[in-house]
Motif scaffolding. Structure first.
Motif, short mmCIF file in Angstrom:
data_model
loop_
_atom_site.label_atom_id
_atom_site.label_comp_id
_atom_site.label_asym_id
_atom_site.label_seq_id
_atom_site.Cartn_x
_atom_site.Cartn_y
_atom_site.Cartn_z
N SER B 31 0.84 -1.19 0.00
CA SER B 31 0.00 0.00 0.00
C SER B 31 0.88 1.25 0.00
O SER B 31 0.52 2.27 -0.59
N TYR B 46 -6.92 2.17 -2.85
CA TYR B 46 -5.62 2.30 -2.20
C TYR B 46 -5.74 2.74 -0.75
O TYR B 46 -4.93 2.34 0.10
N SER B 49 -6.42 -0.38 0.98
CA SER B 49 -5.18 -1.15 1.14
C SER B 49 -4.43 -0.70 2.38
O SER B 49 -3.95 -1.51 3.16
N THR B 104 -6.52 -4.75 -4.22
CA THR B 104 -6.27 -4.55 -2.80
C THR B 104 -5.92 -5.93 -2.23
O THR B 104 -6.04 -6.93 -2.93
#
Lengths: 122, 145
Positions: B31, B46, B49, B104
């Motif tokens: 990430s 993101y 993540s 993810t």
């Protein structure tokens, strides 16, 4: 990255990982052989770091994200060190299993590094 | 029986913690790269993540300290969050792939991580249920032997 070296590294890490997991589950404490196998995995990772520094200057640059590649490589290089440190502090069968888990993780990460270096899908 | 009287991680629980630590490392590393390089492409995926990575770190720490009642509760919350996360995001990524075009940790039930994110919460919960703080289980001693 150099494909044959990557393959050798993945094979070694898988063999070392399976050996340690099986030995640990069979009740073996960390031994010269299991710690040695992790040391060998680490040695190849260090060679890989040196190779990855030199390769772009030798006309073999990464086609994917260099940052992502290095995050993987540095993390992978830390794993065997951490697992062996744990095994030295705590000499139980589970430490042997932990070294195995670390080696198997290295195998997955090295393969992922090869993919980042060579294959671009997105 | 071990001579130690204070409750601590024993036996296979340590292996579980290590697997959590490796997942935390993998999720954090990934990430970090995603956010540094292309956060604007998929802020939702993101950010998720990064959240997943933080929860893995929290779960790792909570499992280490699960001997204390407070951390035990934290471990439950973190691991249940993870279980819900992998099930919801896993399902959404299959039903509405457009929403999760960017990967993810939890997409496709964590197939990119050998389904470890799917299996791990169950092992974590099993470990928590069998290792309540303050309750000394004879089985724990057996496992550690």
């Amino acid at each position: 990255m150099i494909l044959w070296f990557t393959l050798a590294q993945v094979v070694l890490a898988v063999v070392a990982g399976l050996f340690c997991v099986i030995a640990g589950l069979a009740g073996r404490r960390p031994s010269d052989v299991s710690v040695g196998s992790l040391a060998l995995v680490e040695l190849l990772l260090i060679v890989q770091i040196v190779a990855a520094v030199i390769a772009p200057f030798a006309g073999n640059p990464p086609s994917g994200s260099a940052l992502e590649f290095w995050v993987y490589l540095v993390s992978a290089a830390l794993l065997p060190v951490a697992a062996v440190a744990w095994a030295l502090l705590e000499r139980s069968r589970w430490s042997t299993v932990i070294m195995g888990v670390a080696a198997l993780s290295v195998a997955v990460m090295v393969w992922r590094m090869q993919v980042i270096w060579t294959v671009q899908v997105a | 029986m071990s001579a130690s009287s204070r409750p601590r991680m024993s036996g296979i629980g340590r292996v579980l913690v290590i697997v959590y630590a490796v997942m935390a490392l993998a999720a954090t590393g990934r990430s970090f790269v995603q956010i540094v390089e292309r956060f604007d492409e998929a802020p939702l995926a993101y950010a998720l993540s990064a959240l997943a990575a933080l929860v893995y770190i929290l779960a790792t720490l909570a499992l280490v300290f699960a001997g204390s009642a407070r951390w035990y509760v934290v471990a439950w919350v973190a691991i249940v969050f993870e279980l819900v996360g992998v099930l919801v995001i896993g399902t959404l990524s299959l039903v509405l792939p457009a929403l999760f075009a960017h990967p993810t940790v939890w997409s496709g039930f964590g197939y990119g991580y050998l389904f470890i994110p799917l299996v791990l919460p169950f092992l974590g919960l099993w470990w928590l249920i069998t290792h309540r703080p303050g309750v000394r289980l004879e089985r724990a001693a057996e496992v550690a032997a």
